[in-house]
Design an enzyme around this catalytic site. Structure first.
Site, PDB file in Angstrom:
ATOM      1  N   TYR A 122      -2.827   1.424   7.867  1.00 43.60           N
ATOM      2  CA  TYR A 122      -2.769   1.979   9.280  1.00 43.60           C
ATOM      3  C   TYR A 122      -1.119   3.055   8.954  1.00 43.60           C
ATOM      4  CZ  TYR A 122      -1.878   2.468  14.224  1.00 43.60           C
ATOM      5  OH  TYR A 122      -1.734   2.811  15.544  1.00 43.60           O
ATOM      6  N   CYS A 123      -1.376   4.271   9.379  1.00 44.39           N
ATOM      7  CA  CYS A 123      -0.190   5.118   9.485  1.00 44.39           C
ATOM      8  C   CYS A 123       0.233   5.275   7.845  1.00 44.39           C
ATOM      9  CB  CYS A 123       0.509   4.680  10.356  1.00 44.39           C
ATOM     10  SG  CYS A 123       2.050   5.800  10.586  1.00 44.39           S
ATOM     11  N   ILE A 124       1.556   4.827   7.780  1.00 43.18           N
ATOM     12  CA  ILE A 124       2.249   4.961   6.488  1.00 43.18           C
ATOM     13  C   ILE A 124       1.636   3.762   5.449  1.00 43.18           C
ATOM     14  CG2 ILE A 124       4.344   3.430   6.837  1.00 43.18           C
ATOM     15  CD1 ILE A 124       5.730   5.129   5.230  1.00 43.18           C
ATOM     16  N   GLY A 126      -1.467   3.208   5.405  1.00 46.59           N
ATOM     17  CA  GLY A 126      -2.660   3.892   5.003  1.00 46.59           C
ATOM     18  C   GLY A 126      -2.206   4.959   3.795  1.00 46.59           C
TER      19      GLY A 126
END
Length: 389
Positions: A122-124, A126
């Protein structure tokens, strides 16, 4: 922004039953066993962003992605990252990979008995998953321990990184470097202030007016509480992240980034990918996140949810849901915005669609295995200790 006295992590936030099964200087690994008579043998490994704390994935029972997955028969492992201080100034992206994601996957394999995991970022988190996948496909292409990849609001191409771009120039980066050089880290409050300035009417002036001018009491809102529970960024990691990814955009260059002994080339990624982005995301714009589909050598399913960076992802199924999503199976000849625009929106949450996709890579149904083993003893109940720092 919210009534801080209304929430306590471990009491009315992050309450899904789980066990800390591994701890090192950088992360705790929390294992959540399925709530079903049998469990998919291949576990789900969630790499949370370390810009905030992991419990956005386990907010309340009604909004918990973790609880939803265990209720669907998955064994789930989640990263709870250490909140770094000055002693971790020289912790870099190499360490987040080799001391974070690598041992976490190994722990999940050993406890589940599976040779592979379904990896989610998720986000960073990812972004780190994408780096890891390019790294492991070069290091060990015939023994990649990942069956599938899910990327949630994940930037890998930083050429148009959204509204935050107003802060990304040489002067701005020099100022951040100077702060980190003095402290050994960037305080989470400084980063949070930058993101609030991008939406100042709703995230600054609204509260200034209601709290300060009108004297109205703050309301209790779980997502805002989590958003204010900020974390620090270690100097070395954040310097690399801002300079090499945001400023120089090395991640999209074949072999343009060297990480933990390997050159990074996204084209080496061959494992199936499920990507989710949100229409109103100003932190990771969907037009930018989806460009990864053109760079990998993998089948990609693109899912565009309504709403923004948080609510577009923390989007559980509900009869009252006002959300919807569009989806395509990516083809290299497609114009992604045009192809998505031609799809009729599907009402409700994308979570059930994702779970159906995950089941295709989740292996046989087996009897659940206990988290606590001699190799990985029970180190304490979820939410663990790092999240409270």
């Amino acid at each position: 922004m919210t009534d801080l006295s209304a929430f306590t992590v471990g009491e009315n936030l992050a309450t899904t039953p789980g066990v800390v099964v591994y701890r090192n200087e950088l992360l705790e690994v929390i294992h959540y066993q399925s709530n079903t008579p049998t469990v998919h043998q291949t576990p789900v490994v969630l790499i949370s962003p370390w810009i905030n704390k992991y419990y956005i994935l386990d907010l309340t029972p009604a909004k918990s992605m973790v609880k939803y997955l265990v209720d669907q028969g998955f064994s789930v492992f989640v990263t709870s990252w250490k909140n770094p201080d000055a002693s971790m100034a020289e912790t870099g992206l190499d360490e987040y990979l080799t001391q974070g994601i690598v041992p976490m996957i190994q722990v999940a394999k050993e406890i589940s008995g599976s040779e592979q995991v379904n990896l989610v970022g998720y986000c960073i988190g990812g972004t780190l998953v994408s780096l890891y996948m390019a790294w492991i496909n070069r290091l060990s292409p015939t023994a990649v321990p990942v069956s599938s990849v899910t990327l949630l609001t994940t930037l890998t191409d930083f050429s148009c990184p959204g509204d935050i771009e107003v802060f990304i120039d040489e002067d701005g980066l020099d100022a951040i470097d100077a702060i980190m050089e003095r402290q050994g880290f960037l305080d989470g409050k400084d980063m949070a202030a930058s993101f609030r300035m991008l939406r100042s009417n709703s995230l600054i002036w609204q509260y200034w007016q209601s709290n300060y001018l009108l004297g109205e009491p703050s309301t209790a809102f779980d997502i805002l509480y989590w958003n204010m529970d900020s974390t620090r960024m270690p100097k070395k990691m954040h310097h690399t992240y801002l300079r090499e990814l945001y400023w120089h955009n090395r991640m999209i260059e074949p072999d343009g980034l060297h990480l933990a002994g390997q050159d990074i080339d996204l084209a080496r990624i061959t494992q199936p990918i499920y990507m989710v982005s949100a229409e109103e995301d100003h932190i990771a714009p969907w037009q930018q996140t989806f460009t990864l589909a053109h760079r990998v050598s993998a089948p990609v399913r693109l899912t565009l949810s309504t709403s923004g960076h948080i609510v577009g992802i923390i989007n559980p199924p509900s009869p009252q849901s006002k959300r919807s999503f569009r989806q395509i199976a990516f083809d290299q000849n497609q114009n992604i915005p045009a192809a998505l625009g031609q799809q009729a929106p599907v009402a409700g949450s994308w979570w059930p669609n994702w779970v159906d996709w995950l089941r295709g890579f989740a292996g046989a149904q087996i009897k659940p295995k206990l988290s606590s083993r001699q190799q990985h003893p029970n180190l304490g109940a979820a939410p663990g200790t790092y999240v409270l720092e």
